[in-house]
Design an enzyme around this catalytic site. Sequence first.
Site, PDB file in Angstrom:
ATOM      1  N   ARG A 125      -9.603   0.155   4.173  1.00  0.00           N
ATOM      2  CA  ARG A 125      -9.393   0.293   2.732  1.00  0.00           C
ATOM      3  C   ARG A 125     -10.212  -0.708   1.920  1.00  0.00           C
ATOM      4  O   ARG A 125     -10.645  -0.407   0.811  1.00  0.00           O
ATOM      5  CB  ARG A 125      -7.906   0.100   2.391  1.00  0.00           C
ATOM      6  CG  ARG A 125      -7.012   1.239   2.821  1.00  0.00           C
ATOM      7  CD  ARG A 125      -5.572   0.964   2.416  1.00  0.00           C
ATOM      8  NE  ARG A 125      -4.676   2.043   2.788  1.00  0.00           N
ATOM      9  CZ  ARG A 125      -4.361   3.079   2.015  1.00  0.00           C
ATOM     10  NH1 ARG A 125      -4.886   3.173   0.800  1.00  0.00           N
ATOM     11  NH2 ARG A 125      -3.527   4.012   2.427  1.00  0.00           N
TER      12      ARG A 125
ATOM     13  N   LYS B  10      -0.364  -9.399   8.469  1.00  0.00           N
ATOM     14  CA  LYS B  10      -0.260  -7.986   8.810  1.00  0.00           C
ATOM     15  C   LYS B  10      -1.659  -7.541   9.199  1.00  0.00           C
ATOM     16  O   LYS B  10      -2.576  -7.572   8.377  1.00  0.00           O
ATOM     17  CB  LYS B  10       0.255  -7.162   7.636  1.00  0.00           C
ATOM     18  CG  LYS B  10       0.316  -5.666   7.919  1.00  0.00           C
ATOM     19  CD  LYS B  10       0.736  -4.878   6.683  1.00  0.00           C
ATOM     20  CE  LYS B  10       0.720  -3.379   6.985  1.00  0.00           C
ATOM     21  NZ  LYS B  10       1.084  -2.568   5.793  1.00  0.00           N
TER      22      LYS B  10
ATOM     23  N   ILE C 224       4.963  -4.076  10.337  1.00  0.00           N
ATOM     24  CA  ILE C 224       5.227  -3.661   8.955  1.00  0.00           C
ATOM     25  C   ILE C 224       4.913  -2.180   8.930  1.00  0.00           C
ATOM     26  O   ILE C 224       3.761  -1.774   9.031  1.00  0.00           O
ATOM     27  CB  ILE C 224       4.410  -4.480   7.951  1.00  0.00           C
ATOM     28  CG1 ILE C 224       4.883  -5.945   7.996  1.00  0.00           C
ATOM     29  CG2 ILE C 224       4.551  -3.911   6.543  1.00  0.00           C
ATOM     30  CD1 ILE C 224       4.117  -6.883   7.078  1.00  0.00           C
TER      31      ILE C 224
ATOM     32  N   TYR D 252     -13.287  -4.085  -2.796  1.00  0.00           N
ATOM     33  CA  TYR D 252     -14.394  -3.682  -3.659  1.00  0.00           C
ATOM     34  C   TYR D 252     -15.397  -4.810  -3.886  1.00  0.00           C
ATOM     35  O   TYR D 252     -16.511  -4.746  -3.394  1.00  0.00           O
ATOM     36  CB  TYR D 252     -13.933  -3.113  -5.013  1.00  0.00           C
ATOM     37  CG  TYR D 252     -15.103  -2.580  -5.815  1.00  0.00           C
ATOM     38  CD1 TYR D 252     -15.783  -1.440  -5.389  1.00  0.00           C
ATOM     39  CD2 TYR D 252     -15.563  -3.240  -6.947  1.00  0.00           C
ATOM     40  CE1 TYR D 252     -16.882  -0.972  -6.077  1.00  0.00           C
ATOM     41  CE2 TYR D 252     -16.664  -2.777  -7.642  1.00  0.00           C
ATOM     42  CZ  TYR D 252     -17.323  -1.644  -7.201  1.00  0.00           C
ATOM     43  OH  TYR D 252     -18.419  -1.191  -7.879  1.00  0.00           O
TER      44      TYR D 252
ATOM     45  N   THR E 177       0.831  -1.205   0.000  1.00  0.00           N
ATOM     46  CA  THR E 177       0.000   0.000   0.000  1.00  0.00           C
ATOM     47  C   THR E 177       0.863   1.250   0.000  1.00  0.00           C
ATOM     48  O   THR E 177       0.656   2.166  -0.802  1.00  0.00           O
ATOM     49  CB  THR E 177      -0.916   0.015   1.235  1.00  0.00           C
ATOM     50  OG1 THR E 177      -1.721  -1.158   1.227  1.00  0.00           O
ATOM     51  CG2 THR E 177      -1.804   1.243   1.235  1.00  0.00           C
ATOM     52  N   THR E 178       1.844   1.299   0.906  1.00  0.00           N
ATOM     53  CA  THR E 178       2.723   2.463   0.999  1.00  0.00           C
ATOM     54  C   THR E 178       3.566   2.610  -0.257  1.00  0.00           C
ATOM     55  O   THR E 178       3.964   3.715  -0.627  1.00  0.00           O
ATOM     56  CB  THR E 178       3.621   2.354   2.243  1.00  0.00           C
ATOM     57  OG1 THR E 178       2.807   2.043   3.379  1.00  0.00           O
ATOM     58  CG2 THR E 178       4.359   3.645   2.512  1.00  0.00           C
TER      59      THR E 178
ATOM     60  N   TYR F  39      -2.879  -9.777   4.624  1.00  0.00           N
ATOM     61  CA  TYR F  39      -2.918  -8.361   5.002  1.00  0.00           C
ATOM     62  C   TYR F  39      -4.369  -7.947   5.180  1.00  0.00           C
ATOM     63  O   TYR F  39      -5.151  -7.970   4.228  1.00  0.00           O
ATOM     64  CB  TYR F  39      -2.228  -7.532   3.918  1.00  0.00           C
ATOM     65  CG  TYR F  39      -2.229  -6.040   4.123  1.00  0.00           C
ATOM     66  CD1 TYR F  39      -2.421  -5.462   5.372  1.00  0.00           C
ATOM     67  CD2 TYR F  39      -2.017  -5.187   3.046  1.00  0.00           C
ATOM     68  CE1 TYR F  39      -2.409  -4.090   5.551  1.00  0.00           C
ATOM     69  CE2 TYR F  39      -1.999  -3.813   3.203  1.00  0.00           C
ATOM     70  CZ  TYR F  39      -2.199  -3.268   4.452  1.00  0.00           C
ATOM     71  OH  TYR F  39      -2.193  -1.910   4.614  1.00  0.00           O
TER      72      TYR F  39
END
Length: 295
Positions: A142, A165, A207, A111, A48-49, A137
């Site tokens: 999100r 995570k 993380i 989604y 993501t980052t 994760y």
Amino acid sequence: MKQTVFTGAGVAIVTPFTEDNKVNYDKLAELLEFQIANKTDAIIICGTTGEGSTLDHEEHSDTIKFAVDVVNKRIPVIAGTGSNDTNYAVKLSNEAEKAGVDAILSVTPYYNKTSQRGLIQHYNFIADRVSVPIITYNVPSRTGVNIKPETYYELSRHKRIVGAKESNADISALAQTIALCGDDLAMYSGNDDQITAFMALGGKGVISVLSNILPEVSHNIASKYLEGDYAESRRLQLEYLDLCNDLFLDVNPIPVKEAMNMMGMKVGDCRLPLYKMTDAARETLRKTLARHGLV
């Protein structure tokens, strides 16, 4: 007991871009060396980052391979290869395997989402088709889907699903998960403001977004706890709590890239749809960085 991919603090590393919005591989090499020199315990690339969702397929694969080659087995490299299309997640994961990653990080489907039963099928389908360890994760803010403790238990029964995570900020659910899974699932905090608390319940580390600017601090928060120096872990966690919070004044990785640019790291902007911080938020972040002597 399964093999743990890493303990301590792994950096969810940003993907630097040039002024014309291309992946800046020269800068990425600098960032990787900076991380290794400052005690980061693992590299998490294209997560993501790392803006993995706006890298095209070729960029995604090339960036993973580049990181593997630069790191050259000095510390583990974990590649973000998740997707809401299970078959595409397998494809990305297989390419990451060929590139030589030590593990993959696979976000829950977003989604289109799925049920808890669907999550089990999704992750087992991927795990049956890869040969490297998988870290799931979970980031409901999100994706709109949350992995429940009982689902983690079912996932932990697969030999290649070795960790998670966890970014749902639910400490009670974490306790339930660790009670159910024990050493069959290594839990990593996805929230820098909860590292010490997370590890107090049996987590293996973090993380980290904070690691992009303060890798040794993140490493020490985790490593001090692992060494039994709980007071020092707690002290560092509280000392840098303001910075952990301000790196999320806007959608990640907008603030951390802004911070890195303020610090002279020149990592470029985020790709759209992520956009610059407001002037007010930017000034708040600058003051916090200054308070810690970073600008």
